[in-house]
Design a protein around this motif. Sequence first.
Motif, PDB file in Angstrom:
ATOM      1  N   VAL A 180       0.822  -1.215   0.000  1.00  0.00           N
ATOM      2  CA  VAL A 180       0.000   0.000   0.000  1.00  0.00           C
ATOM      3  C   VAL A 180       0.853   1.261   0.000  1.00  0.00           C
ATOM      4  O   VAL A 180       0.337   2.363  -0.215  1.00  0.00           O
ATOM      5  N   GLY A 181       2.147   1.154   0.246  1.00  0.00           N
ATOM      6  CA  GLY A 181       3.037   2.302   0.248  1.00  0.00           C
ATOM      7  C   GLY A 181       4.269   2.034  -0.584  1.00  0.00           C
ATOM      8  O   GLY A 181       4.718   0.889  -0.699  1.00  0.00           O
ATOM      9  N   MET A 182       4.834   3.079  -1.202  1.00  0.00           N
ATOM     10  CA  MET A 182       6.009   2.953  -2.076  1.00  0.00           C
ATOM     11  C   MET A 182       5.749   1.988  -3.237  1.00  0.00           C
ATOM     12  O   MET A 182       6.638   1.271  -3.704  1.00  0.00           O
ATOM     13  N   ARG A 183       4.520   1.993  -3.718  1.00  0.00           N
ATOM     14  CA  ARG A 183       4.126   1.071  -4.771  1.00  0.00           C
ATOM     15  C   ARG A 183       4.955   1.261  -6.049  1.00  0.00           C
ATOM     16  O   ARG A 183       5.296   0.289  -6.734  1.00  0.00           O
ATOM     17  N   GLY A 184       5.296   2.505  -6.352  1.00  0.00           N
ATOM     18  CA  GLY A 184       5.983   2.789  -7.603  1.00  0.00           C
ATOM     19  C   GLY A 184       7.425   2.355  -7.662  1.00  0.00           C
ATOM     20  O   GLY A 184       8.079   2.528  -8.695  1.00  0.00           O
ATOM     21  N   THR A 185       7.961   1.769  -6.570  1.00  0.00           N
ATOM     22  CA  THR A 185       9.373   1.378  -6.558  1.00  0.00           C
ATOM     23  C   THR A 185       9.639   0.014  -7.179  1.00  0.00           C
ATOM     24  O   THR A 185      10.795  -0.354  -7.374  1.00  0.00           O
ATOM     25  N   ASN A 186       8.572  -0.755  -7.450  1.00  0.00           N
ATOM     26  CA  ASN A 186       8.763  -2.072  -8.074  1.00  0.00           C
ATOM     27  C   ASN A 186       9.800  -2.900  -7.314  1.00  0.00           C
ATOM     28  O   ASN A 186      10.741  -3.449  -7.877  1.00  0.00           O
ATOM     29  N   SER A 187       9.611  -2.997  -6.002  1.00  0.00           N
ATOM     30  CA  SER A 187      10.592  -3.676  -5.141  1.00  0.00           C
ATOM     31  C   SER A 187      10.297  -5.167  -5.036  1.00  0.00           C
ATOM     32  O   SER A 187       9.938  -5.688  -3.972  1.00  0.00           O
ATOM     33  N   ASN A 188      10.477  -5.848  -6.149  1.00  0.00           N
ATOM     34  CA  ASN A 188      10.147  -7.258  -6.221  1.00  0.00           C
ATOM     35  C   ASN A 188      11.282  -8.149  -5.731  1.00  0.00           C
ATOM     36  O   ASN A 188      12.358  -7.681  -5.353  1.00  0.00           O
ATOM     37  N   THR A 189      11.043  -9.453  -5.754  1.00  0.00           N
ATOM     38  CA  THR A 189      12.013 -10.447  -5.298  1.00  0.00           C
ATOM     39  C   THR A 189      12.820 -10.980  -6.474  1.00  0.00           C
ATOM     40  O   THR A 189      12.255 -11.297  -7.524  1.00  0.00           O
ATOM     41  N   VAL A 190      14.128 -11.077  -6.273  1.00  0.00           N
ATOM     42  CA  VAL A 190      15.039 -11.605  -7.289  1.00  0.00           C
ATOM     43  C   VAL A 190      15.505 -12.994  -6.865  1.00  0.00           C
ATOM     44  O   VAL A 190      15.902 -13.200  -5.714  1.00  0.00           O
ATOM     45  N   VAL A 191      15.445 -13.942  -7.782  1.00  0.00           N
ATOM     46  CA  VAL A 191      15.848 -15.317  -7.494  1.00  0.00           C
ATOM     47  C   VAL A 191      16.931 -15.751  -8.474  1.00  0.00           C
ATOM     48  O   VAL A 191      16.829 -15.506  -9.681  1.00  0.00           O
ATOM     49  N   VAL A 192      17.976 -16.373  -7.937  1.00  0.00           N
ATOM     50  CA  VAL A 192      19.070 -16.910  -8.751  1.00  0.00           C
ATOM     51  C   VAL A 192      19.331 -18.340  -8.291  1.00  0.00           C
ATOM     52  O   VAL A 192      19.413 -18.599  -7.092  1.00  0.00           O
ATOM     53  N   ALA A 193      19.470 -19.254  -9.229  1.00  0.00           N
ATOM     54  CA  ALA A 193      19.720 -20.653  -8.897  1.00  0.00           C
ATOM     55  C   ALA A 193      20.986 -21.147  -9.594  1.00  0.00           C
ATOM     56  O   ALA A 193      20.991 -21.349 -10.807  1.00  0.00           O
ATOM     57  N   ASP A 194      22.060 -21.279  -8.831  1.00  0.00           N
ATOM     58  CA  ASP A 194      23.303 -21.891  -9.309  1.00  0.00           C
ATOM     59  C   ASP A 194      23.807 -21.228 -10.594  1.00  0.00           C
ATOM     60  O   ASP A 194      24.113 -21.889 -11.582  1.00  0.00           O
ATOM     61  N   LEU A 195      23.909 -19.915 -10.552  1.00  0.00           N
ATOM     62  CA  LEU A 195      24.339 -19.137 -11.711  1.00  0.00           C
ATOM     63  C   LEU A 195      25.858 -18.970 -11.707  1.00  0.00           C
ATOM     64  O   LEU A 195      26.447 -18.557 -10.713  1.00  0.00           O
ATOM     65  N   THR A 196      26.493 -19.276 -12.823  1.00  0.00           N
ATOM     66  CA  THR A 196      27.936 -19.067 -12.952  1.00  0.00           C
ATOM     67  C   THR A 196      28.223 -17.580 -13.155  1.00  0.00           C
ATOM     68  O   THR A 196      27.625 -16.930 -14.016  1.00  0.00           O
ATOM     69  N   VAL A 197      29.142 -17.056 -12.346  1.00  0.00           N
ATOM     70  CA  VAL A 197      29.505 -15.640 -12.402  1.00  0.00           C
ATOM     71  C   VAL A 197      31.017 -15.531 -12.589  1.00  0.00           C
ATOM     72  O   VAL A 197      31.779 -16.126 -11.818  1.00  0.00           O
ATOM     73  N   PRO A 198      31.481 -14.790 -13.591  1.00  0.00           N
ATOM     74  CA  PRO A 198      32.921 -14.624 -13.791  1.00  0.00           C
ATOM     75  C   PRO A 198      33.583 -13.962 -12.584  1.00  0.00           C
ATOM     76  O   PRO A 198      32.966 -13.141 -11.893  1.00  0.00           O
ATOM     77  N   ALA A 199      34.834 -14.292 -12.349  1.00  0.00           N
ATOM     78  CA  ALA A 199      35.557 -13.782 -11.183  1.00  0.00           C
ATOM     79  C   ALA A 199      35.668 -12.263 -11.182  1.00  0.00           C
ATOM     80  O   ALA A 199      35.716 -11.644 -10.110  1.00  0.00           O
ATOM     81  N   ASP A 200      35.693 -11.637 -12.353  1.00  0.00           N
ATOM     82  CA  ASP A 200      35.861 -10.185 -12.384  1.00  0.00           C
ATOM     83  C   ASP A 200      34.567  -9.420 -12.141  1.00  0.00           C
ATOM     84  O   ASP A 200      34.535  -8.200 -12.220  1.00  0.00           O
ATOM     85  N   LEU A 201      33.487 -10.154 -11.805  1.00  0.00           N
ATOM     86  CA  LEU A 201      32.233  -9.517 -11.392  1.00  0.00           C
ATOM     87  C   LEU A 201      31.932  -9.800  -9.924  1.00  0.00           C
ATOM     88  O   LEU A 201      30.791  -9.638  -9.475  1.00  0.00           O
TER      89      LEU A 201
END
Length: 375
Positions: A180-201
């Motif tokens: 009901v408040g701060m609706r315009g911020t689109n503060s949703n949930t982010v999900v990641v499952a076993d994602l490979t990420v390069p070392a320089d990130l």
Amino acid sequence: MSDITADQLPELLRPAIEKYRDEADETRRMPAGLLDELRTAGAFRLNAPRETGGFELPLASVLDLYERLGRIDGPTAWVVWNLNWGFSAAILPPSGFARIGADALIANSGQPGRLVADGADWRLSGAWKIVSGIESADWAALLAIVFEGDQPRMTPAGPDVRIVWVPRSAVTVRDTWQVVGMRGTNSNTVVVADLTVPADLVVPLSVTPRIDRPAYRAPLVHLVFPGCAAVLLGMARAAVDEVAALAGRKVGMDGVPLAEQPRLQAAVGRAGAQVGAARALLLSCAAELDRAGVATTEAQRGELRGAISYAAETARSVLTAMYEAGSSDPLYGSSRLGRIFRDGMAAAQHANMSAAHYELAGRTRLGLPPNALLV
């Protein structure tokens, strides 16, 4: 952007923010038209290095701008705050930043996920709640704890905490922002499952910036944490503005204009002083960190945390007082004062502004270890 100074941004962007803020509340996300105008003006490059087209502002100046934007619209300012990760250019290896690019908008979350070494790379898993502006972002910067087997890897300072940059296209976004408040911020949930990420990130939370200039010498966490408090104070100041405007046109049950009632005069005067004091404290503590740079003490960092919690405490008090002063006006869905109240009270729930941080401020003032991870 070359002809625009950072100080001009709030008033320059005011027409667009006011034009789109109702649409943002209805759709629960920042409208594309507003995002484009903010991006073009450089609102997401407040702390980005000059060589990448950024303003490279000190922390106190950035907080001043967040507060002024929050006075126009809290949710817009909140997304601007959460996507202002231009300092990534100062802390990532050149090869990592080249993957992201200078124009990328980066949403972030301080909730820790799980990170496991995979040869030279890493594998990331987790769910991060309340990632503001994620649908407007190109990348996400997610906090994660390094695990070895079932146990966190420990360092002399505690668990090994890293920041991990991942493309928006590589994460799943769950539509959980039904609020009901701060609706315009689109503060949703982010999900990641076993994602490979390069070392320089992937960099440690305690990383030493490779660009050694004043804007990047304060501890990294303090380039992020205070921004939400500045936005919230802007909303509290907006509530005072709305009551002042309302009092000029509304008459009480006794037929006396609200502006002429001593009770309301005192409420507005008190609220203005409270917000001004909390704002001055926050900016003063930030300026101390700007001056100290890499030599900041635990006591100075603790004082900033206390100022953040005080901002939330003060804003709640002011918002409540202005809601009461507004009489029946804030009850209606069309009321700007009612919207500011709902948005402000929602924003004040952020963990960054918890009253629990007063303990940290007190411990460091007493010369005790901070007893906290993110200091």
